[in-house]
Design an enzyme around this catalytic site. Structure first.
Site, short mmCIF file in Angstrom:
data_model
loop_
_atom_site.label_atom_id
_atom_site.label_comp_id
_atom_site.label_asym_id
_atom_site.label_seq_id
_atom_site.Cartn_x
_atom_site.Cartn_y
_atom_site.Cartn_z
N LYS A 186 2.36 13.30 -3.95
CA LYS A 186 2.09 13.13 -2.44
C LYS A 186 2.44 11.87 -1.87
O LYS A 186 1.82 10.69 -2.01
CB LYS A 186 0.61 13.36 -2.22
N GLU A 262 -2.13 0.81 -8.64
CA GLU A 262 -1.40 -0.34 -7.97
C GLU A 262 -1.99 -0.60 -6.67
O GLU A 262 -1.63 0.13 -5.64
CB GLU A 262 -0.05 -0.11 -8.09
P1 NAD Z 1 -3.51 3.85 1.63
O1 NAD Z 1 -4.35 3.43 0.67
O2 NAD Z 1 -4.03 3.92 3.01
O3 NAD Z 1 -2.66 5.14 1.21
C1 NAD Z 1 -2.01 5.30 -0.01
C2 NAD Z 1 -1.77 6.67 -0.08
O4 NAD Z 1 -2.87 7.38 -0.52
C3 NAD Z 1 -1.11 7.73 1.03
O5 NAD Z 1 -0.41 8.40 0.43
C4 NAD Z 1 -2.51 8.26 1.60
O6 NAD Z 1 -2.32 9.43 2.30
C5 NAD Z 1 -3.34 8.52 0.22
N1 NAD Z 1 -4.75 8.63 0.76
C6 NAD Z 1 -5.49 7.82 1.56
N2 NAD Z 1 -6.78 8.47 1.25
C7 NAD Z 1 -6.84 9.43 0.38
C8 NAD Z 1 -7.97 9.99 -0.44
N3 NAD Z 1 -9.01 9.78 0.06
N4 NAD Z 1 -7.39 10.83 -1.42
C9 NAD Z 1 -6.12 10.96 -1.69
N5 NAD Z 1 -5.06 10.18 -1.11
C10 NAD Z 1 -5.48 9.22 -0.17
O7 NAD Z 1 -2.47 2.64 1.74
P2 NAD Z 1 -1.20 2.71 2.61
O8 NAD Z 1 -1.70 2.07 3.90
O9 NAD Z 1 -0.25 3.65 2.71
O10 NAD Z 1 -0.29 1.18 1.82
C11 NAD Z 1 -0.64 0.05 1.85
C12 NAD Z 1 -1.55 -0.58 0.74
O11 NAD Z 1 -0.75 -0.48 -0.36
C13 NAD Z 1 -1.59 -2.26 0.82
O12 NAD Z 1 -2.89 -2.43 0.27
C14 NAD Z 1 -0.72 -2.66 -0.36
O13 NAD Z 1 -0.90 -3.87 -0.82
C15 NAD Z 1 -0.82 -1.65 -1.27
N6 NAD Z 1 0.34 -1.44 -2.14
C16 NAD Z 1 0.15 -1.93 -3.29
C17 NAD Z 1 1.49 -2.02 -4.21
C18 NAD Z 1 1.28 -2.37 -5.62
O14 NAD Z 1 2.09 -2.08 -6.53
N7 NAD Z 1 0.39 -2.90 -6.16
C19 NAD Z 1 2.69 -1.46 -3.74
C20 NAD Z 1 2.83 -1.02 -2.38
C21 NAD Z 1 1.72 -1.14 -1.73
#
Ligand code: NAD
Length: 489
Positions: A186, A262
């Site tokens: 997803k 991650e």
């Molecule tokens: P997010 O947590 O809002 O969303 C990430 C994913 O999770 C999306 O596909 C979203 O649709 C899904 N999601 C959200 N709520 C959910 C739920 N309740 N159930 C299932 N899926 C759900 O993050 P974002 O805004 O897309 O990304 C930015 C964040 O990602 C930042 O905090 C960044 O640091 C982190 N990030 C971490 C790494 C790493 O390798 N550590 C790499 C890239 C980004």
């Protein structure tokens, strides 16, 4: 001016699949469609399928059904599918980079770098597929033998964020395919197009039906919750915010899923007085400005030895202030828009908070008027300890610079965060370099360089940045279980 014409943009948008990919078929979403927007203009690029809970369940049905056959598939052939997909991506890197810039905003040159980086995970894991091993040992008492084997974990759920639309997917899909796992993927709602293209490329590379199923959805909780609760699922690999990661971990506990998390970061960038300042500034530009600052690995705070802090801040301000801001497809643009209005408002709020508490902007400090979600590259000095941007992930082109008095103070400041993904250290003293690397509470350190990402290395964090590693020899272990057989001999 752009070297990319509107018909070229149109062509790649027409080529991208816009449906769900389930059991080897492209099908409509039961909830209709949703729009994907260009963050540089705020305009709709295309509409893609919006999955329902039933669509997501059908994707897991397909992954579960394909599981046994895929687990027994010859590893060499699993590797060759990945290798063919790697080669296709490289052959089409310009088109894929354009697609990524359109959906995510980063400049074309950076999109091209992500396409190459993302593809590299497929090549790396194509080589790992044939190196899944076990061992055979004599029991210490000499009576019997210990046999271990590594087997695929089983159906996986792979959830990715918007900031690296391709690479965050290939880091999970590559090892899952290599290990013999089936999966439901997803991607983020804001940037699903690169992953849709990846599914098409893997299909064209000979991936059997049901091995990879891709679901795009506006409602991630509703569609993913039932999958996480389904006993057929064996693993959840998530890249995204710490907040959502914690929620998913709680949900996954009922089913005792294998987890890779991650999550967010708050990377310190430390410059000692013995460092080559120009090369530290160069590293800082990369660590801060890659992906418009929207990277989990982005340098969030600059801790610089007091004697060189002003020089460093001025040189960094000179570099950031000279960067061209604009639509990622335009010539010479080095800084694209932020992903959406929410993200830009959050960056503005953090800068206003810091300035309100006494910080000074050497350059930038403002959002841009007009269409798109642009924010000027910003360097802040005199940042007080209680400024929110020192403890929160900025996710934008803003660099707060703070001085420190000695090595102990630098290490204490660097570790003064709940996050632990990556840190950067610049020094020309080898002993100090290793001493500091050992003391930093992070999963990764960039030593005299502003970037750590490498498909051959274990990427991941500690503390609130999560656990699990992606890439390197460690990356495939996340998708394998060890079985031990006690042999009576
Ligand atoms: P997010 O947590 O809002 O969303 C990430 C994913 O999770 C999306 O596909 C979203 O649709 C899904 N999601 C959200 N709520 C959910 C739920 N309740 N159930 C299932 N899926 C759900 O993050 P974002 O805004 O897309 O990304 C930015 C964040 O990602 C930042 O905090 C960044 O640091 C982190 N990030 C971490 C790494 C790493 O390798 N550590 C790499 C890239 C980004």
């Amino acid at each position: 001016m752009s070297t990319i014409s509107a018909p070229e943009e149109q062509k790649i948008l027409e080529t991208v699949p816009k449906q769900l990919y389930i059991d080897g078929e492209w099908r409509d979403g039961s909830k209709g469609t949703f729009s994907v927007e260009d963050p540089a203009t705020g305009e709709t690029l295309v509409d893609v399928a919006d999955a329902s809970e039933d669509d997501a369940k059908a994707a897991l049905d397909a992954a579960a059904a394909a599981g046994p056959e895929w687990a027994a598939y010859p590893p060499r052939e699993r590797g060759e599918i990945l290798r063919r997909a790697f080669e296709t991506i490289i052959k089409h890197e310009d088109e894929l980079a354009l697609l990524m810039t359109l959906e995510m905003g980063k400049p074309l040159k950076e999109s091209k770098a992500e396409v190459a980086y993302g593809a590299e995970f497929l090549r790396w894991f194509s080589e790992q597929a044939v190196r899944i091993e076990g061992r055979y040992a004599t029991s210490p008492n000499g009576q019997g033998r210990l046999l271990t084997m590594q087997q695929p974990v089983g159906p996986c759920l792979l959830i990715t964020p918007w900031n690296f639309p391709l690479a965050m997917g290939t880091r999970k899909v590559g090892p899952a395919i290599a290990a013999g796992c089936t999966m439901v993927v997803k991607p983020a709602q804001l940037t699903p197009l690169s992953m849709l293209m990846l599914a098409k490329i893997l299909e064209d590379s000979g991936l059997p039906k049901g091995v990879l199923n891709l679901v795009t959805a506006t409602s991630s909780g509703e569609t993913m919750g039932p999958l996480i609760a389904d006993p057929r699922l064996r693993k959840l690999s998530f890249t995204g915010s710490t907040e959502v990661g914690k929620k998913l971990m709680a949900q996954a506990s009922d089913n005792l899923l294998r987890l890779s998390m991650e999550l967010g970061g708050n990377a310190p960038f430390i410059v000692f007085d013995d460092a080559d300042i120009d090369s530290a500034v160069q590293g800082a530009v990369i660590a801060k400005m890659r992906n418009i600052g929207e990277a989990c690995t982005a340098a969030n705070r600059f801790h610089v030895a007091g004697s060189v802090a002003d020089e460093f801040a001025e040189k960094l301000a000179g570099k950031l202030g000279a960067m061209k801001v604009g639509r990622g497809t335009d010539d010479g643009v080095e800084v694209g828009p932020l992903i959406d209005d929410n993200q830009r408002s959050k960056v503005s709020e953090l800068v206003e908070d810091a300035v309100g508490r006494g910080a000074k902007a050497l350059v930038g400090g403002h959002a841009r008027d007009g269409a798109g979600y642009f924010y000027d590259p910003t360097v802040l000095t005199d940042v007080p300890d209680d400024a929110r941007l020192l403890s929160e992930e900025i996710f934008g082109p803003v660099a707060p610079v703070k001085g420190f008095a000695d090595e102990d103070e630098a290490i204490a400041a660097a570790n003064d965060t709940e996050f632990g993904l990556v840190a950067y250290v610049f020094t020309s003293d080898l002993k100090r370099a290793l001493r500091v690397c050992e003391k930093l509470e992070t999963g990764m350190v960039g030593l005299n360089q502003g970037m750590v990402s490498n498909a051959a290395a274990p990427f991941g964090g500690i503390k609130q940045s999560g656990f699990g590693r992606e890439g390197g020899p460690e990356g495939i272990e996340e998708y394998l279980e060890t079985k031990y057989v006690a042999v009576n001999l």
